[in-house]
Design an enzyme around this catalytic site. Sequence first.
Site, PDB file in Angstrom:
ATOM      1  N   ASP A 185       0.830  -1.223   0.029  1.00  0.00           N
ATOM      2  CA  ASP A 185       0.039   0.137  -0.016  1.00  0.00           C
ATOM      3  C   ASP A 185       0.984   1.359   0.002  1.00  0.00           C
ATOM      4  O   ASP A 185       0.659   2.151   0.836  1.00  0.00           O
ATOM      5  CB  ASP A 185      -0.919   0.162   1.208  1.00  0.00           C
ATOM      6  CG  ASP A 185      -2.046   0.984   1.108  1.00  0.00           C
ATOM      7  OD1 ASP A 185      -2.419   1.591  -0.002  1.00  0.00           O
ATOM      8  OD2 ASP A 185      -2.445   1.592   2.340  1.00  0.00           O
TER       9      ASP A 185
ATOM     10  N   HIS B 221      -2.487   0.469  11.697  1.00  0.00           N
ATOM     11  CA  HIS B 221      -2.288  -0.831  11.257  1.00  0.00           C
ATOM     12  C   HIS B 221      -1.163  -1.135  10.887  1.00  0.00           C
ATOM     13  O   HIS B 221      -0.135  -0.513  10.814  1.00  0.00           O
ATOM     14  CB  HIS B 221      -3.392  -0.921  10.104  1.00  0.00           C
ATOM     15  CG  HIS B 221      -3.193   0.097   9.074  1.00  0.00           C
ATOM     16  ND1 HIS B 221      -4.020   1.140   8.790  1.00  0.00           N
ATOM     17  CD2 HIS B 221      -2.197   0.196   8.213  1.00  0.00           C
ATOM     18  CE1 HIS B 221      -3.602   1.768   8.104  1.00  0.00           C
ATOM     19  NE2 HIS B 221      -2.637   1.475   7.475  1.00  0.00           N
TER      20      HIS B 221
ATOM     21  N   GLN C 107      -3.856  -5.109   5.929  1.00  0.00           N
ATOM     22  CA  GLN C 107      -3.459  -4.424   6.719  1.00  0.00           C
ATOM     23  C   GLN C 107      -4.294  -4.437   8.031  1.00  0.00           C
ATOM     24  O   GLN C 107      -5.592  -4.190   7.964  1.00  0.00           O
ATOM     25  CB  GLN C 107      -3.814  -3.003   6.227  1.00  0.00           C
ATOM     26  CG  GLN C 107      -2.625  -2.216   5.099  1.00  0.00           C
ATOM     27  CD  GLN C 107      -3.088  -1.091   4.278  1.00  0.00           C
ATOM     28  OE1 GLN C 107      -3.889  -1.182   3.712  1.00  0.00           O
ATOM     29  NE2 GLN C 107      -2.090  -0.074   4.414  1.00  0.00           N
TER      30      GLN C 107
ATOM     31  N   ARG D  14       4.210  12.394  10.486  1.00  0.00           N
ATOM     32  CA  ARG D  14       2.880  12.299   9.997  1.00  0.00           C
ATOM     33  C   ARG D  14       2.123  11.099  10.539  1.00  0.00           C
ATOM     34  O   ARG D  14       2.668   9.923  10.204  1.00  0.00           O
ATOM     35  CB  ARG D  14       2.948  12.395   8.495  1.00  0.00           C
ATOM     36  CG  ARG D  14       1.681  12.186   7.893  1.00  0.00           C
ATOM     37  CD  ARG D  14       2.029  11.760   6.314  1.00  0.00           C
ATOM     38  NE  ARG D  14       0.778  11.634   5.477  1.00  0.00           N
ATOM     39  CZ  ARG D  14       0.079  10.384   5.312  1.00  0.00           C
ATOM     40  NH1 ARG D  14       0.066   9.511   6.144  1.00  0.00           N
ATOM     41  NH2 ARG D  14      -1.072  10.341   4.681  1.00  0.00           N
TER      42      ARG D  14
ATOM     43  N   ASP E 192      -0.448   8.651  10.448  1.00  0.00           N
ATOM     44  CA  ASP E 192      -1.330   7.999   9.237  1.00  0.00           C
ATOM     45  C   ASP E 192      -2.630   7.719   9.834  1.00  0.00           C
ATOM     46  O   ASP E 192      -2.681   6.775  10.844  1.00  0.00           O
ATOM     47  CB  ASP E 192      -0.704   6.955   8.586  1.00  0.00           C
ATOM     48  CG  ASP E 192      -1.451   6.558   7.374  1.00  0.00           C
ATOM     49  OD1 ASP E 192      -1.670   7.234   6.431  1.00  0.00           O
ATOM     50  OD2 ASP E 192      -1.660   5.482   7.457  1.00  0.00           O
TER      51      ASP E 192
ATOM     52  N   GLU F  73      -3.297  13.198   9.949  1.00  0.00           N
ATOM     53  CA  GLU F  73      -3.840  12.576   8.656  1.00  0.00           C
ATOM     54  C   GLU F  73      -5.081  12.230   8.595  1.00  0.00           C
ATOM     55  O   GLU F  73      -5.210  11.288   9.207  1.00  0.00           O
ATOM     56  CB  GLU F  73      -2.899  11.643   7.920  1.00  0.00           C
ATOM     57  CG  GLU F  73      -3.257  11.375   6.322  1.00  0.00           C
ATOM     58  CD  GLU F  73      -4.095  10.279   5.970  1.00  0.00           C
ATOM     59  OE1 GLU F  73      -4.725  10.382   4.953  1.00  0.00           O
ATOM     60  OE2 GLU F  73      -4.142   9.491   6.740  1.00  0.00           O
TER      61      GLU F  73
ATOM     62  N   HIS G  29      -0.581  12.111  -2.629  1.00  0.00           N
ATOM     63  CA  HIS G  29      -0.442  10.693  -3.207  1.00  0.00           C
ATOM     64  C   HIS G  29      -1.686   9.801  -3.176  1.00  0.00           C
ATOM     65  O   HIS G  29      -1.886   8.897  -3.771  1.00  0.00           O
ATOM     66  CB  HIS G  29       0.662   9.798  -2.520  1.00  0.00           C
ATOM     67  CG  HIS G  29       0.193   9.647  -1.147  1.00  0.00           C
ATOM     68  ND1 HIS G  29      -0.012  10.646  -0.126  1.00  0.00           N
ATOM     69  CD2 HIS G  29      -0.182   8.351  -0.426  1.00  0.00           C
ATOM     70  CE1 HIS G  29      -0.440  10.077   0.824  1.00  0.00           C
ATOM     71  NE2 HIS G  29      -0.643   8.500   1.000  1.00  0.00           N
ATOM     72  N   ASP G  30      -2.821  10.492  -2.736  1.00  0.00           N
ATOM     73  CA  ASP G  30      -4.052   9.687  -2.499  1.00  0.00           C
ATOM     74  C   ASP G  30      -5.031  10.220  -3.322  1.00  0.00           C
ATOM     75  O   ASP G  30      -4.660  11.469  -4.130  1.00  0.00           O
ATOM     76  CB  ASP G  30      -4.479   9.926  -1.003  1.00  0.00           C
ATOM     77  CG  ASP G  30      -4.040   8.880  -0.243  1.00  0.00           C
ATOM     78  OD1 ASP G  30      -3.494   7.624  -0.691  1.00  0.00           O
ATOM     79  OD2 ASP G  30      -3.854   8.981   1.171  1.00  0.00           O
TER      80      ASP G  30
ATOM     81  N   ARG H 122      -5.038   5.099  -7.688  1.00  0.00           N
ATOM     82  CA  ARG H 122      -3.818   6.239  -7.209  1.00  0.00           C
ATOM     83  C   ARG H 122      -2.727   6.361  -7.387  1.00  0.00           C
ATOM     84  O   ARG H 122      -1.956   7.484  -7.519  1.00  0.00           O
ATOM     85  CB  ARG H 122      -3.917   6.113  -5.530  1.00  0.00           C
ATOM     86  CG  ARG H 122      -5.234   6.342  -4.898  1.00  0.00           C
ATOM     87  CD  ARG H 122      -5.129   6.211  -3.582  1.00  0.00           C
ATOM     88  NE  ARG H 122      -4.761   4.802  -3.059  1.00  0.00           N
ATOM     89  CZ  ARG H 122      -4.333   4.313  -1.719  1.00  0.00           C
ATOM     90  NH1 ARG H 122      -4.562   5.226  -0.713  1.00  0.00           N
ATOM     91  NH2 ARG H 122      -4.034   3.153  -1.617  1.00  0.00           N
TER      92      ARG H 122
HETATM   93  C1  GLC Z   1      -9.811   7.517   3.169  1.00  0.00           C
HETATM   94  C2  GLC Z   1      -9.124   7.683   4.454  1.00  0.00           C
HETATM   95  C3  GLC Z   1      -7.797   8.314   4.379  1.00  0.00           C
HETATM   96  C4  GLC Z   1      -7.050   7.795   3.274  1.00  0.00           C
HETATM   97  C5  GLC Z   1      -7.820   7.664   1.998  1.00  0.00           C
HETATM   98  C6  GLC Z   1      -6.772   6.649   1.135  1.00  0.00           C
HETATM   99  O1  GLC Z   1     -10.354   8.782   2.548  1.00  0.00           O
HETATM  100  O2  GLC Z   1      -9.966   8.541   5.341  1.00  0.00           O
HETATM  101  O3  GLC Z   1      -7.390   8.479   5.497  1.00  0.00           O
HETATM  102  O4  GLC Z   1      -6.094   8.602   2.849  1.00  0.00           O
HETATM  103  O5  GLC Z   1      -8.768   6.743   2.344  1.00  0.00           O
HETATM  104  O6  GLC Z   1      -7.430   6.582  -0.124  1.00  0.00           O
HETATM  105  C1  GLC Z   2      -3.400   6.901   4.553  1.00  0.00           C
HETATM  106  C2  GLC Z   2      -2.487   6.841   3.342  1.00  0.00           C
HETATM  107  C3  GLC Z   2      -2.874   6.035   2.283  1.00  0.00           C
HETATM  108  C4  GLC Z   2      -3.261   4.621   2.795  1.00  0.00           C
HETATM  109  C5  GLC Z   2      -3.924   4.561   4.106  1.00  0.00           C
HETATM  110  C6  GLC Z   2      -3.824   3.331   4.716  1.00  0.00           C
HETATM  111  O1  GLC Z   2      -4.603   7.439   4.260  1.00  0.00           O
HETATM  112  O2  GLC Z   2      -2.216   8.136   3.141  1.00  0.00           O
HETATM  113  O3  GLC Z   2      -1.987   6.337   1.123  1.00  0.00           O
HETATM  114  O4  GLC Z   2      -3.720   3.913   1.800  1.00  0.00           O
HETATM  115  O5  GLC Z   2      -3.611   5.631   4.997  1.00  0.00           O
HETATM  116  O6  GLC Z   2      -2.572   3.072   5.490  1.00  0.00           O
END
Ligand code: GLC
Ligand code: GLC
Length: 650
Positions: free
Chosen positions: A141, A184, A252, A282, A284, A326, A395-396, A520
């Site tokens: 991931d 996770h 995860q 950061r 996550d 985040e 990146h998302d 993504r």
């Molecule tokens: C959801 C989560 C966010 C994550 C995203 C990944 O929006 O809330 O934390 O970045 O999924 O695509």
């Molecule tokens: C955060 C990251 C995202 C990831 C998710 C699960 O939202 O930005 O890329 O998929 O967490 O770890």
Amino acid sequence: MYEQASHAMLNDILREIKPEIGDFRLRHFYTRLGANFYSIHSLFRLLYGDRLDFKAQMVSLVETLALRYMERVPDLRKSDLARERDYNWFLSQKWVGMALYCDRFAGDLKGLRAKLPYLQDLGINMVHIMPILDCPPDHADGGYAVRDYFKVDARYGTTEDVEALGMTLKKRDMLLVLDVVVNHTSNEHEWAQRAQRGEKKYQDYYYVFDDRDMPDTFEETMPEVFPDTAPGNFTWDEAMGKWVMTVFNHYQWDLNYRNPAVLVEMIDIILFWANKGADVLRLDAVAFLWKKIGSTCQNEREAHLLLQLMKDCCQVTAPGVLFIAEAIVAPSEVGKYFGEDAINAKECEIAYNATFMSLLWDGVATKNAVLLNQGIRHLPVKLDRATWLNYVRCHDDIGLGFDDKDVRLAGYDPVQHRHFLLDYFTGKFPGSVARGLPFGENPKTGDARISGSLASLAGLETALASKDPAPIDAAIKTIVMLHSLILSLGGIPLFYYGDAIGTLNNLEYLKDPSKRDDNRWVNRSYFDWSKAELRHQSGTLEQRIFNELKKMITLRKELNAFADFDNRQLLAVDNPHLLVFLRTDMHNVRDRVLVVSNFNTDAQRLPLGTLRPYGLFQKNAMRELCSGACYTVENEAVMIPALACCWLID
Ligand code: GLC
Ligand code: GLC
């Protein structure tokens, strides 16, 4: 505050902890522990007070804090002390960040060191290196499925490389931001593997169930994060013969913070990376930290208590280190990640401003600023010593997470409007120039999010294919305007690594079976250094974007009005295409910048009626800082060019 119970407990703990801790020079440590202990103890008791091992876990926590303090090198301790004195240091406008993958940007950590001149050329002085820890290659991931929190993935380098990079950055007055994936682990993490082998201790590190009873009850109220690729929130684990909670991907495993041992482990990990020289961590997916039957398992009060504990503990051992939350959550929830019921930020000092990000994209699609104005007005009030991370792309995917109330107030139907945005950004809407991809489509709810690079979403890809200079120009202006807004809104702007040279969508990921179902990756391409070289060649799109951004970054750093001290006023004007706000230097209120952004593809009239009472345009002209142009008043209005963001001063 003097509180008997926690004071007595602290004395007990200090008697009990390992003898070697007592011998060390720990003056600052004990001062900070004393100052924060009341809070640490109270929070720990709220979460774990009814457990038999409560006291033992408290001892283990304090030991962890002390042992990591003993390991903290003198330079970092010095910087802790300096930042304690200058505690508003990160609210300064001088910081400008960028998120990047060290392998995709520079090969590896050593390579990144060699590429710092590019970042410095642009003016970047805060580098978020996307996760670099050991992950199973095919189930990573993007680095967010960690197998070993203490080991850098060999492809990127070693822990020593991280330390060396941290020191290099420090010498250049740059900040290092690293991830800690707190919610996770990978299913290949040692804890998960031992759980699979039947060790009860480690099964308690996760949410593990014998049958579907509890999972089914949880599912009644839990949304899905990746509905198309990882439906449901639980995975059957064959080895263990049990169900395990997996909110994100099936590999995860969600950590169980009802078990204090998990929290202590994670605090140890946080402090480990703080000691390797990270200035900012950061954290996550923090919204997901606490799971409760009957809830969405997001934004639970206990998640906040956990974050407060992490912050309090970090303040004891590594007080100079900041946290970024985040939490991509509703506008009404996100402000709580700065710390609830507090005056100063006491959870995370910094939070992703996802609301502003998605509002910006709404402006791009609608070519007006109606929802943007509405949404900004409802951004949560920040605490002191808290700041936003303002970004356009990361990146998302982009979630359309605005408040439905705001969407209605803007005059749209929430469901229809989201459909429009989705159609617009995936290029289905007639006349749309955007080339995004739908992400996470959920047939059950009709929701979807959007993937795509900034440039492709802003129309550059379509424009280049047409070879027509006018749309190319419009796309470049859009890219520059969006960056101008994250640079001026208030908070730390976070650039994304390809955006300053107009990187388009990249379909390379489709060739990789471990990535092709996750679009993504369309916006996580290898940085094209030959394209970056074109920034030196006059007239290229790379040069046009890069130079504008660079100029704006330089200006931002000089403007005290752009520091973040809740010194922004949103001004209402009678033109729906414009977003207008005033930034004021709190130390010198005559020093002001009027920011005016026009999302429309035609020039727009800025009527002065509502601006006059603020003393703006007193001399019937203001100067635009980036272009040097003079904006003069005609018929009580000023013309704002198409797709422009102006920084106006007297
Ligand atoms: C959801 C989560 C966010 C994550 C995203 C990944 O929006 O809330 O934390 O970045 O999924 O695509
Ligand atoms: C955060 C990251 C995202 C990831 C998710 C699960 O939202 O930005 O890329 O998929 O967490 O770890």
